[in-house]
Design a protein around this motif. Structure first.
Motif, PDB file in Angstrom:
ATOM      1  N   ASP A   2      -7.289   8.259   4.501  1.00 51.91           N
ATOM      2  CA  ASP A   2      -8.172   7.400   3.702  1.00 51.91           C
ATOM      3  C   ASP A   2      -8.426   6.115   4.488  1.00 51.91           C
ATOM      4  O   ASP A   2      -7.519   5.327   4.732  1.00 51.91           O
ATOM      5  CB  ASP A   2      -7.506   7.090   2.351  1.00 51.91           C
ATOM      6  CG  ASP A   2      -8.417   6.324   1.402  1.00 51.91           C
ATOM      7  OD1 ASP A   2      -8.879   5.227   1.775  1.00 51.91           O
ATOM      8  OD2 ASP A   2      -8.644   6.803   0.283  1.00 51.91           O
ATOM      9  N   GLU A   3      -9.681   5.892   4.864  1.00 50.65           N
ATOM     10  CA  GLU A   3      -9.999   4.762   5.739  1.00 50.65           C
ATOM     11  C   GLU A   3      -9.630   3.416   5.119  1.00 50.65           C
ATOM     12  O   GLU A   3      -9.095   2.534   5.801  1.00 50.65           O
ATOM     13  CB  GLU A   3     -11.487   4.776   6.091  1.00 50.65           C
ATOM     14  CG  GLU A   3     -11.875   3.700   7.089  1.00 50.65           C
ATOM     15  CD  GLU A   3     -13.322   3.778   7.519  1.00 50.65           C
ATOM     16  OE1 GLU A   3     -13.765   2.888   8.282  1.00 50.65           O
ATOM     17  OE2 GLU A   3     -14.016   4.729   7.094  1.00 50.65           O
ATOM     18  N   LYS A   4      -9.885   3.246   3.826  1.00 50.44           N
ATOM     19  CA  LYS A   4      -9.545   1.985   3.171  1.00 50.44           C
ATOM     20  C   LYS A   4      -8.036   1.779   3.134  1.00 50.44           C
ATOM     21  O   LYS A   4      -7.541   0.677   3.432  1.00 50.44           O
ATOM     22  CB  LYS A   4     -10.104   1.941   1.750  1.00 50.44           C
ATOM     23  CG  LYS A   4      -9.815   0.598   1.052  1.00 50.44           C
ATOM     24  CD  LYS A   4     -10.324   0.565  -0.375  1.00 50.44           C
ATOM     25  CE  LYS A   4     -10.103  -0.813  -1.007  1.00 50.44           C
ATOM     26  NZ  LYS A   4      -8.696  -1.263  -0.933  1.00 50.44           N
ATOM     27  N   LEU A   5      -7.307   2.820   2.755  1.00 50.10           N
ATOM     28  CA  LEU A   5      -5.850   2.710   2.716  1.00 50.10           C
ATOM     29  C   LEU A   5      -5.300   2.399   4.103  1.00 50.10           C
ATOM     30  O   LEU A   5      -4.376   1.592   4.250  1.00 50.10           O
ATOM     31  CB  LEU A   5      -5.232   4.004   2.189  1.00 50.10           C
ATOM     32  CG  LEU A   5      -5.440   4.329   0.704  1.00 50.10           C
ATOM     33  CD1 LEU A   5      -4.859   5.698   0.378  1.00 50.10           C
ATOM     34  CD2 LEU A   5      -4.812   3.253  -0.186  1.00 50.10           C
ATOM     35  N   ARG A   6      -5.870   3.028   5.116  1.00 52.66           N
ATOM     36  CA  ARG A   6      -5.394   2.804   6.477  1.00 52.66           C
ATOM     37  C   ARG A   6      -5.612   1.363   6.905  1.00 52.66           C
ATOM     38  O   ARG A   6      -4.733   0.733   7.513  1.00 52.66           O
ATOM     39  CB  ARG A   6      -6.112   3.763   7.438  1.00 52.66           C
ATOM     40  CG  ARG A   6      -5.560   3.706   8.855  1.00 52.66           C
ATOM     41  CD  ARG A   6      -6.054   4.869   9.701  1.00 52.66           C
ATOM     42  NE  ARG A   6      -7.476   4.772  10.011  1.00 52.66           N
ATOM     43  CZ  ARG A   6      -8.396   5.608   9.573  1.00 52.66           C
ATOM     44  NH1 ARG A   6      -8.061   6.618   8.783  1.00 52.66           N
ATOM     45  NH2 ARG A   6      -9.666   5.454   9.911  1.00 52.66           N
ATOM     46  N   LYS A   7      -6.765   0.807   6.565  1.00 50.87           N
ATOM     47  CA  LYS A   7      -7.044  -0.581   6.921  1.00 50.87           C
ATOM     48  C   LYS A   7      -6.122  -1.539   6.157  1.00 50.87           C
ATOM     49  O   LYS A   7      -5.637  -2.519   6.713  1.00 50.87           O
ATOM     50  CB  LYS A   7      -8.514  -0.914   6.649  1.00 50.87           C
ATOM     51  CG  LYS A   7      -9.477  -0.256   7.625  1.00 50.87           C
ATOM     52  CD  LYS A   7     -10.915  -0.650   7.338  1.00 50.87           C
ATOM     53  CE  LYS A   7     -11.868  -0.027   8.351  1.00 50.87           C
ATOM     54  NZ  LYS A   7     -13.285  -0.382   8.073  1.00 50.87           N
ATOM     55  N   ASP A   8      -5.896  -1.239   4.870  1.00 49.09           N
ATOM     56  CA  ASP A   8      -4.979  -2.066   4.077  1.00 49.09           C
ATOM     57  C   ASP A   8      -3.572  -2.018   4.673  1.00 49.09           C
ATOM     58  O   ASP A   8      -2.883  -3.042   4.782  1.00 49.09           O
ATOM     59  CB  ASP A   8      -4.944  -1.582   2.625  1.00 49.09           C
ATOM     60  CG  ASP A   8      -6.228  -1.891   1.873  1.00 49.09           C
ATOM     61  OD1 ASP A   8      -7.009  -2.736   2.350  1.00 49.09           O
ATOM     62  OD2 ASP A   8      -6.452  -1.276   0.811  1.00 49.09           O
ATOM     63  N   ARG A  41      -3.315  -4.004   7.925  1.00 46.56           N
ATOM     64  CA  ARG A  41      -3.282  -5.441   7.649  1.00 46.56           C
ATOM     65  C   ARG A  41      -1.878  -5.861   7.212  1.00 46.56           C
ATOM     66  O   ARG A  41      -1.344  -6.887   7.670  1.00 46.56           O
ATOM     67  CB  ARG A  41      -4.299  -5.794   6.559  1.00 46.56           C
ATOM     68  CG  ARG A  41      -4.391  -7.305   6.297  1.00 46.56           C
ATOM     69  CD  ARG A  41      -5.223  -7.647   5.082  1.00 46.56           C
ATOM     70  NE  ARG A  41      -4.564  -7.261   3.836  1.00 46.56           N
ATOM     71  CZ  ARG A  41      -4.916  -6.248   3.080  1.00 46.56           C
ATOM     72  NH1 ARG A  41      -5.944  -5.480   3.414  1.00 46.56           N
ATOM     73  NH2 ARG A  41      -4.269  -5.976   1.965  1.00 46.56           N
ATOM     74  N   THR A  80       0.828  -1.208   0.000  1.00 43.62           N
ATOM     75  CA  THR A  80       0.000   0.000   0.000  1.00 43.62           C
ATOM     76  C   THR A  80       0.859   1.253   0.000  1.00 43.62           C
ATOM     77  O   THR A  80       0.523   2.259  -0.641  1.00 43.62           O
ATOM     78  CB  THR A  80      -0.950  -0.004   1.213  1.00 43.62           C
ATOM     79  OG1 THR A  80      -1.818  -1.136   1.110  1.00 43.62           O
ATOM     80  CG2 THR A  80      -1.791   1.255   1.258  1.00 43.62           C
TER      81      THR A  80
END
Length: 410
Positions: A314-320, A323, A58
Motif C-alpha cells: 500500500d503506497e500510502k501506508l509505505r510512505k507513512d 516517515r 502505522t
C-alpha cells in the motif's frame, strides 16, 4: 548417581549474557531509587522520551486491523510467497543487482544468522567476524559446532576499518580450510555504530575475490539488522550494488529483520537472503534453508509476515511508515550526537560512530568502568573490548553528562 543426563556435547552449557545481566541490574536500581534517577543505557530497543517502548503508529494501526486468520494461520515452511517477495523488493528495489537470489523466512535476524552458520560453515571449522561483535554469534557457533574467530575491526588509531588485519585473518584461516563464512554487521554495527564505506567494501571484496580465484569457497553474511537506523534508505542500501558479477564460489547472504526497522522485536520475524551468480547455488540455498526451517521452528509468525506485505504493497501506508521510521532514526541520532559531542569535549575516546542504536567506548576493564558508573546510577553493558552505550534507550534529558561521568569512571 550420574551428575549429568545431557548429551556430552551439551554438558556444561551456561548462557552468560552481559546485556540482559546489565539490564537486570538497571531494573533493580529503578525499583530502589526510582526511574527518574536512573539512566538505562543497556537495552537494545528504542525507548521514547518518557522511557516507554517506542513503536511505529502505522505498524500498530495495520496490525490491529488484521483478521484473526491472517494472524494465527500456519505459513509455508520457507515463508509466505508475498512476504518473501516484499523483502526482496525492500532490499533490491533501490539498487541495481544482476544475479539470482533466494529467501527464507526466519525467526528474526537471529534465525537468519543461525541458518547461515548452520549451513555455510563446516562443523569443527572457523567462522570469522570482527573483534567487536554481538555475543550471540559465538553462542550460535558453539550450538552448531563451529569456532568463532575474529579480526581487528579498527586500525591502531581506532579511526578506520582495519583491512590489513581482515586480509591477514582471512588468509590464515583459509590456509587451514577450504571454505569460510565471514560475518560483517554493517551499516550501524552492533555494538559500535560503525558502517563500512564504499571504498572499504571494495577492499573487502577484493580480498574475498582473491581467495575465490584460488578455488576457495567464501560465504559473506551481512547482518543488516540496524540498516534503517543508519541513514535515509537509498544511502543505507547503496552497498548492495557492490555484490553483482561475483564468482559462483562467492555467496552473499543477508540477515533481514523486522525487529528494529518495524518495532516488532518480540514477533521474531526476519529472513535470510542469498545472492549469487549461480542458479544452482540459489536452488541449493532454497532447499537447504527449507530443511533447516522445518528442523528448528517449522514455520514463522504468519501475522508479522502478512503485516509486512500490507505495509509494503500500500503506497500510502509505505510512505507513512517511512516517515515514522525517519522520525525514530532522527530521535536516536540526536541522542547519539549529544554523547559523541560531549565525549570529544571531555576527552573520552570512542570508536567511530556513524549511526544506529549503540556507541562503543574502548576500555581495558569494562566491568570495572560499568560498576563505577553505578555510583551515578548509569547502567551500560560491559563487553570484552569496552563499554556499550545504548543511545536508543536514553532520552535526551538523561544523555547530557553521561560521557563526562563515564570519563570520570575511567
Amino acid at each position: 548417581m550420574t551428575a549429568s543426563m545431557a548429551a556430552t556435547h551439551a554438558t556444561n552449557r551456561k548462557l552468560s549474557d552481559a546485556i540482559f545481566e546489565a539490564n537486570k541490574l538497571c531494573k533493580d536500581a529503578i525499583k530502589k531509587f526510582g526511574n527518574d534517577k536512573v539512566t538505562n543505557a543497556t537495552i537494545g530497543v528504542v525507548l521514547d522520551e518518557e522511557e516507554k517502548i517506542s513503536f511505529l503508529p502505522t505498524v500498530e494501526k495495520v496490525f490491529r486491523e488484521m483478521s484473526m486468520p491472517e494472524i494465527i494461520s500456519y505459513a509455508p515452511i520457507s515463508g509466505l510467497p508475498d512476504y518473501l517477495e516484499s523483502v526482496r523488493e525492500i532490499i533490491f528495489g533501490r539498487v541495481n543487482y544482476e544475479g539470482y537470489f533466494g529467501l527464507a523466512a526466519t525467526s528474526g535476524g537471529t534465525g537468519a544468522i543461525h541458518h547461515a552458520i548452520a549451513n555455510y560453515a563446516e562443523r569443527g571449522e572457523s567462522v570469522l567476524t570482527s573483534d567487536w561483535f554481538w555475543g550471540t554469534y559465538n553462542v550460535i557457533c558453539k550450538e552448531t559446532g563451529k569456532n568463532l574467530e575474529t579480526f581487528k575491526l579498527f586500525d591502531a588509531d581506532l579511526k578506520k576499518f582495519n583491512i590489513e588485519n581482515f586480509s591477514d585473518r582471512v588468509s590464515e584461516i583459509l590456509a587451514k580450510q577450504n571454505s569460510l563464512l565471514i560475518i560483517l554487521n554493517t551499516p550501524a554495527h552492533n555494538p559500535t555504530g560503525y558502517a563500512l564505506t564504499g571504498d572499504e567494501w571494495d577492499k573487502v571484496l577484493d580480498v574475498i575475490k582473491n581467495h575465490a580465484a584460488k578455488g576457495k569457497k567464501i560465504s559473506l553474511l551481512v547482518d543488516i539488522a540496524y540498516v534503517d537506523f543508519y541513514a535515509e534508505k537509498k544511502v543505507a542500501w547503496d552497498f548492495v550494488n557492490k555484490f553483482g558479477n561475483l564468482p559462483e564460489n562467492i555467496l552473499i547472504l543477508m540477515s533481514f529483520s523486522m525487529s528494529k526497522s518495524y518495532t516488532l522485536y518480540g514477533q521474531r520475524t526476519g529472513a535470510l537472503v542469498a545472492m549469487s551468480t549461480g542458479k544452482e547455488v540459489i536452488d541449493e540455498f532454497k532447499e537447504t534453508t527449507k530443511f533447516s526451517c522445518r528442523a528448528t521452528w517449522s514455520n514463522i509468525n504468519c501475522g508479522a509476515q502478512n503485516l509486512l506485505v500490507k505495509l509494503w504493497r500500500d503506497e500510502k501506508l509505505r510512505k507513512d511508515l517511512e516517515r515514522e521510521q525517519t522520525e525514530l532514526r532522527e530521535m536516536v541520532k540526536k541522542r547519539a550526537e549529544i554523547f559523541v559531542d560531549e565525549a570529544e569535549k571531555c576527552g573520552l575516546k570512542i570508536v567511530p560512530y556513524t549511526g544506529g542504536f549503540f556507541i562503543a567506548v574502548p576500555a581495558e576493564n569494562p566491568a570495572a568502568v560499568c560498576e563505577k558508573l553505578h555510583d551515578d546510577l548509569i547502567f551500560a553493558v560491559p563487553l570484552k573490548l569496552g563499554v556499550r552505550v545504548a543511545a536508543c534507550s536514553v532520552p535526551l534529558k538523561k544523555m547530557y553528562g553521561v560521557a563526562e561521568k563515564m570519563k570520570k569512571a575511567f
